[in-house]
Write an enzyme that holds these catalytic residues in place. Sequence first.
Site, PDB file in Angstrom:
ATOM      1  N   ASP A 279       0.907  -1.293  -0.080  1.00 50.01           N
ATOM      2  CA  ASP A 279       0.087   0.055   0.072  1.00 50.01           C
ATOM      3  C   ASP A 279       0.752   1.233  -0.128  1.00 50.01           C
ATOM      4  O   ASP A 279       2.115   1.087   0.172  1.00 50.01           O
ATOM      5  CB  ASP A 279      -1.066   0.134   1.090  1.00 50.01           C
ATOM      6  CG  ASP A 279      -2.035   1.023   0.899  1.00 50.01           C
ATOM      7  OD1 ASP A 279      -2.383   1.731  -0.169  1.00 50.01           O
ATOM      8  OD2 ASP A 279      -3.098   0.866   1.903  1.00 50.01           O
TER       9      ASP A 279
HETATM   10  C1  BGC Z   1      -4.955   3.273   0.150  1.00 49.51           C
HETATM   11  C2  BGC Z   1      -5.139   2.379  -0.778  1.00 49.51           C
HETATM   12  C3  BGC Z   1      -5.072   2.804  -2.032  1.00 49.51           C
HETATM   13  C4  BGC Z   1      -3.933   3.690  -2.291  1.00 49.51           C
HETATM   14  C5  BGC Z   1      -3.731   4.593  -3.752  1.00 49.51           C
HETATM   15  C6  BGC Z   1      -3.990   4.123  -0.143  1.00 49.51           C
HETATM   16  O1  BGC Z   1      -4.077   5.259   0.959  1.00 49.51           O
HETATM   17  O2  BGC Z   1      -5.018   2.741   1.526  1.00 49.51           O
HETATM   18  O3  BGC Z   1      -6.268   1.532  -0.672  1.00 49.51           O
HETATM   19  O4  BGC Z   1      -5.263   1.846  -3.467  1.00 49.51           O
HETATM   20  O5  BGC Z   1      -3.975   4.790  -1.436  1.00 49.51           O
HETATM   21  O6  BGC Z   1      -4.659   5.347  -3.782  1.00 49.51           O
END
Ligand code: BGC
Length: 718
Positions: A279
């Site tokens: 993530d």
């Molecule tokens: C989130 C993810 C997301 C990523 C990209 C993160 O803050 O936890 O779910 O895919 O950002 O936007």
Amino acid sequence: MSRDISRRTFLTASVLAVGVGAASPAGASPGRCGDHPWCAPGLSPDERANLLLRELTLPEKISLLGGDELGGGAGFPGTHTGTGHGVERVGMPTVRYGDGPIGARQGNGTAMPATIALAATFDPDAAFHYGATVANEIKCKGNDVVFGPTVDIVRTPLAGRMFEGFGEDPYLTSRLGVAWINGAHGEGLIVCVKHFAAYNQEGVLGVVGSRMTYNAVVDQRTLREIHLPPFEAAVREAGAGAVMGSYNRLNGQYACENQWLLNDLLKHEWGFPGYTIADYAATRNTANSLTNGLDFEPWPALVYSPPAISAALATSQASTADVDDHVRRILRTMFAHGLFGRPPFPDDDALIDQDGHLATATRIAEQGITLLANDGLLPLDANSLQGKKIALIGDAADRFVQGGGSSSVTPFTFVTPRHGIEQRAGSEITVAYHPGRVPEAAAAAVRDADIAVVFAADLQSEFVDKTGLDIDAGLLSFPPPGTGNPFVDQDAVIAAVLAANPNTVVVLETGGPVLTPWRHRARALVQAWYPGAGGGAALARVLFGDVDPGGRLPVTFPEREADLPTAGDPEMYPGVGEDVHYKEGVFVGYRHYDAAGIEPAFPFGHGLSYTTFDYRDLRVDGMSVSFSVTNTGRRRGFAVPQLYLGLLSPGPGVRQPPKQLKGFRKISLAAGETTRVTFALTERDLSYWDETRGTWRISPGRYTVMVGDSSRDIRLST
Ligand code: BGC
């Protein structure tokens, strides 16, 4: 993964015909691979990946482990959530990544109802079309990988992102998650299921118990039975090509460098051949991630930047074999999903069938809208309301309501409840709107109305948990844009409207459970969730009875916040120091309420229809459970029979929840119609995780089989 749409009952053929498959199909024109040996057809993805791996230089391999999109996550048109540049010399294409999970987040997109609303459909066909629609738009914006679905279990409804997932039950989440992924695979995308694992909170104010630092202390049985099954189903059954590691720690190690989670369980025990993705900014330590199973860091490539990886290799903290394994997995997945064999997907919104997708979003919203209470006020009868007045109260009636963070979508277009109801009511029924920001004004606005519909919304968001379960909790930290005045006491407004007009419908647009202290005075209560771009039209159709309310609760609505499984013990939530102890064990959601004998406001699986159903003739034949359902009312409606098992406890150390969902079916029945429903149980359905032996086991003896309309409305049992 081919799509079998012949069996699908969910949408009409006309809606099915649009929306999916708009971009050029794989293999329609020459791919990007060229005539290198690894491009030869007939070789397996593993063979091709190994051939290409041998050709790549070490610097090239290292460059493949980190992403190249600096603006990732911002959602601007023309940028992608992530980009991993390929290697032109060897015909390896660039891979692009897009959020997910509720719609495309790159410029404008079709805002689907929140995943929790999809969960409320209890309908795998709806999930299939949802996944296909989201993936299609992400593809039409030039991406190869979709970041979604989110399959984290709702451990506490205070969690800021609970609207992004499928609720509190692992079986429901698994079934719908698999269908979602199958739909997305039909679009030719790689699915990245998220967030692995035990990612169940953002933290209070994003600080106490913060997702960035908390350590989930969870026993094996709880992981295996509650938190991991949706991931296991996503990779083993649906063949998801990628898994996103979460921010938090699990039993001491950060998820993106967790040896047990990524290597032992996912890659070895489950045999996952795909790749793991961190993530955004969830990584900590280059060597730990390299050795413990993280394959790709999309943004920003800090921990997996070329200098950081080279330093880890130079100091022997990681080996080139580690790097090879990560690269091999990325390549293998790209080959398996046809990326080398097709041209890049163009980034062109003109390829998106916006009308078709809006229709799909609307149908799914209808199916997920959940009628929690009704004493006969609903459905509204348009004929008898001619010349009369409906008053709509609350600014949630007049705006697009959704959750915040990386799953929020800038909709191409949307239908507000006010607009949908005005359209449906037609010119002979007066529809008046009042924002109802103070109780007195709201009451005055409904006194002369024949029907009052009062709306309330909450705002759940990534980054921060709700500060309480009342509707307004959380609004103070993140006032929804465009609300004008977020300091509205919505419970007081609802109470005032209920007192001023006896014919009041309450409509909640919340991402999950809220407290409903006024509910005994409401003649009808509708849970519309965050209903997506077509939500207003869907709601109007449900209110006027054009469609039966199809939703059932994927999450328990408690009577009091103190009834939550994690209430009253800060070690359980939000955590003390950095540890969050999952002491509730497997007693998550309704398993907790059932075991503790706590009456919820509205139980898991609950949702009313405009008709009634009779269940009879339960038979258990080996692993097959069957019974008959009859529509005993005067109109067509949706029945959602649910199968619960009461598993046997093998001994005093292993407490079993009184009920666990092991089957459900969404059926549309005409008045008087009967159908026979059969569920085939699997061995896993009867198994519990034996901590001592580290394996699934079935405890011999007699089991209770229950069939009901909700977890608290058991109609048949044996
Ligand atoms: C989130 C993810 C997301 C990523 C990209 C993160 O803050 O936890 O779910 O895919 O950002 O936007």
